[in-house]
Write an enzyme that holds these catalytic residues in place. Structure first.
Site, short mmCIF file in Angstrom:
data_model
loop_
_atom_site.label_atom_id
_atom_site.label_comp_id
_atom_site.label_asym_id
_atom_site.label_seq_id
_atom_site.Cartn_x
_atom_site.Cartn_y
_atom_site.Cartn_z
CG ASP A 1 32.10 84.00 33.26
OD1 ASP A 1 31.56 83.90 34.37
OD2 ASP A 1 33.24 84.50 33.11
CD GLU B 1 35.86 83.21 38.88
OE1 GLU B 1 36.56 84.10 38.41
OE2 GLU B 1 35.39 82.27 38.19
C1 GLC Z 1 35.42 85.14 35.68
C2 GLC Z 1 34.10 85.40 36.37
C3 GLC Z 1 33.37 86.62 35.85
C4 GLC Z 1 34.37 87.66 35.37
C5 GLC Z 1 35.13 87.07 34.19
C6 GLC Z 1 36.23 88.03 33.68
O1 GLC Z 1 35.54 83.76 35.43
O2 GLC Z 1 33.17 84.32 36.38
O3 GLC Z 1 32.55 87.10 36.92
O4 GLC Z 1 33.69 88.82 34.97
O5 GLC Z 1 35.73 85.81 34.48
O6 GLC Z 1 37.24 88.15 34.66
#
Ligand code: GLC
Length: 679
Positions: A360, A556
């Site tokens: 991530d 988030e």
């Molecule tokens: C974010 C999320 C993830 C996402 C990634 C790219 O922090 O946790 O779900 O795919 O970054 O945007």
């Protein structure tokens, strides 16, 4: 450019890394996790390439082209041939993923570093946010990648989590919590397919979706990204992966993309720990699962075997969260990105996952120690590609490449680990047909946001509506009586779409093509409609009141209840705002009947005295662009069929509250939902 919020969150202003000591869970853990999963299936024989496609862009004539460019050979052989030709630098380059904003200024980084992938973070869109501009952007980066010695094509990833939400004009579907309420697995597959079409036709071949998270505490800012609190329901909706990728061997088609099962594992199982003193911390997102191995297997791991074996998901993204086994005594949380036993032991070996593991966003920076320690542990844990988006003065992909090169040269990371990672990355690229068709196939571009796609979204909206109360059969409404519409979310398409729409966090001012609930009501009834957001306009005699309340958008940690002060759309509370409560009181006391629609990413607390005044209460979730689906059930064009995918609590103090809990006493239980006939 990366949206402000994203940059803010991403610039280290986000969550403080939680304390977690570095330890690899013992090999015994895989066994004691109580994982009675069948042996991993025999290694995937790979797919025989269809005879029709030929590697043309390398300019190799006929028989002289190397085996890896021969589309007639099985993928396994093409991978082996290509891997055998690669230098260490070329291998490590494939393991690095940069953010588009960082390569836009100097795309030659892609060819100089041999980058394997580029992504759009939430809200990171081309200057002109149109399908053609997206495709031109992706193809521009692709042209750079093909200049490399071996011409390995680039993967481009984006968060198409409810349609291609970053793209203006895309069909924006209900977020997953609404799809969970529909229980409609076939519809989920259709939505996945349309999402794949609108994503790939505008360039990206990789969707960081679906979240197969099991949301257990609705105070979590990502509750709406979950299909629900029951692992069985989450597994049921994994058909969305078939829609995204197609059946086995179809990922190379113009209407399919690589999907991502995320966030592995237990992203929705973290414990809420509010530390009000720290305005930047997330009380629950990216937190710690304080569970037994058995609970973790049941609630966190159980969506993955089906995603892998039944739906053949091609990538998996580890969670920011940590696991702290209660059997071992609490106080030793291990970050998923460092968890070799769970990534290599369980995911790759026990579950037989043959696809690629993508970290991530800068997740490895939350691990203990120096950057060298972080890279060593996360690569050796089994992560294959690294979302290390930045360059310049923020540590990112250039430093990742240098650091991993040193670690391989010193022997700290074995070449076998690098080869495993690159083999998985190349396999996905061959399966996506990128060697034969590296550039965007634009033949479906004109279907983006089409009436046919929007009709499917409208059906999904209708099926996602959950009728919680319906006194005296208030619903469906008559089309002869006047309607009075009020509330903060009645006429706000940004709020009804929620996070991951145009920007990372979403916004009340984020306007996308579509229909607000208010506009849908206007279109659905022949009778006069009065709209007054704060219910200050007089209520016509005999009018049926509809008050649309709920949340402002978030994504988030900023969506955590009592989340960080910098959350762009305000701190979330899971309570109705004072304005919404006032609008309900006003309309319910003056209108003939009073219906309240809750447009939110999760259940909200309804004060008992307010509930007593409401005739009909509906959970509308985050419908997306097609508000007409709400009017369809309000006026009886379609029946209410939705069922709660999460328990609806009486009070915030009841969280976490889930079906199967002892002394389970919610306002509305998991699975609750009244039905109405067609009018
Ligand atoms: C974010 C999320 C993830 C996402 C990634 C790219 O922090 O946790 O779900 O795919 O970054 O945007």
């Amino acid at each position: 450019m990366v949206s402000l919020q994203h940059a803010h969150h991403r610039s280290g202003q986000g969550p403080r890394p939680r304390r977690s000591r570095l330890a690899v869970v013992s090999a015994a853990t895989a066994a004691t996790l109580g994982i009675a999963f069948l042996n991993a299936p025999s290694a995937d024989a790979g797919h025989a390439r269809d005879a029709g496609s030929h590697g043309s862009h390398h300019g190799h004539a006929g028989g002289h082209s190397p085996a890896y460019l021969n589309a007639k050979l099985p993928t396994k052989l093409r991978v082996a041939d290509l891997l055998g030709r690669m230098t260490l630098a070329e291998k490590i380059g494939q393991m690095a993923q940069a953010e588009r904003a960082d390569v836009t200024d100097d795309p030659t980084q892609i060819s100089r570093l041999g980058l394997g992938s580029v992504l759009s973070g939430g809200g990171s869109v081309p200057a002109a946010n149109t399908p053609a501009a997206w495709a031109d952007m992706v193809d521009g980066f692709q042209r750079e990648a093909l200049k490399t010695r071996l011409g390995i094509p680039l993967l481009y990833g984006v968060d198409s989590v409810h349609g291609h939400g970053n793209l203006l004009g895309a069909t924006v579907f209900p977020h997953n919590i609404g799809l969970g309420a529909s229980r409609d697995a076939k519809l989920a597959e259709k939505i996945g397919h349309i999402t794949a079409i609108e994503t790939r036709a505008s360039g990206p071949q990789w969707a960081f979706a679906p979240c197969v998270c099991v949301a257990r505490d609705d105070r979590w800012g990502r509750t709406y990204e979950s299909f629900g609190e029951s692992p069985a329901l989450v597994r049921r909706m994994e058909t969305i992966i078939d829609g995204l990728q197609g059946r086995k061997g179809q990922m190379d088609q113009r209407d399919h993309v690589l999907a991502t099962a995320k966030h592995y594992a237990g992203d929705g199982l973290t414990t809420y720990k509010d530390t009000p003193d720290d305005a930047n911390d997330y009380p629950i997102d990216q937190g710690i699962d304080e569970v037994s191995r058995a609970e973790f297997a049941k609630l966190a791991l159980s969506p993955y075997p089906d995603a892998i074996r039944k739906h053949h998901v091609g990538s998996v993204m580890p969670s920011f969260s940590s696991v702290d086994w209660t059997e071992d005594g609490l106080g030793n949380p291990i970050k998923m990105s460092a968890n070799k036993e769970l990534i290599t032991g369980v995911l790759k070996h026990a579950f037989g996952f043959k696809g690629l593991v993508i970290s991530d966003w800068r997740a490895i920076h939350q691990l203990p120690g120096t950057y060298t320690d972080q890279v060593e542990v996360s690569v050796n844990a089994g992560i294959d590609m690294f979302m290390e988006p930045f360059s310049g003065d923020t540590v990112g992909y250039p430093q990742f490449i240098q650091t991993l090169t040193q670690l391989v040269n010193s022997g700290a990371v074995p070449m076998s680990r690098i080869d495993d990672a690159v083999r998985r990355i190349l396999t996905v690229k061959f399966d996506l047909g990128l060697f034969e068709h590296p550039f965007t196939d634009r033949s479906l571009m004109n279907t983006i946001g089409s009436p046919a796609h929007r009709a499917v979204a409208r059906q999904a909206v209708a099926e996602s509506q959950v009728l919680l109360t319906n006194h005296d059969r208030t619903l469906p409404l008559s089309k002869q009586a006047p309607v009075y519409v009020a509330g903060s979310n009645a006429d706000n398409i940004g709020n009804q779409a929620g996070g991951w729409t145009l920007t990372w966090q979403g916004s009340p001012t984020g306007v996308i093509p579509g229909t607000t609930i208010r506009a849908a009501i206007d279109a659905a009834t022949d009778a006069p409609v009065t709209y007054s957001q704060d219910a200050s306009a007089p209520v016509p005699a005999g009018a049926n009141g509809v008050v649309v309340v709920g949340e402002t958008p978030y994504a988030e940690g900023p969506g955590d209840v009592n989340g960080p002060a910098w959350a762009p759309n305000g701190i979330q509370t899971m309570q109705l705002s004072a304005a919404d409560q006032a609008a309900i009181r006003t309309v319910c006391s003056a209108a003939a009947t009073c219906t309240v629609l809750v447009v939110s990413g999760r259940p909200l607390i309804i004060p008992p005295d307010l509930l007593g005044q409401i005739d009909a209460l509906v959970a509308s979730w985050l419908p997306g662009s097609e508000g007409a689906g709400v009017a369809d059930v309000l006026f009886g064009a379609r029946p209410f069929t939705g069922k709660l995918p999460v328990t609806w609590p009486r009070t915030l103090a009841q969280e976490p509250i889930n079906v199967g809990d002892a002394n389970y006493d919610p306002l509305f239980p998991y699975g609750w939902g009244l039905t109405t006939g067609r009018r």
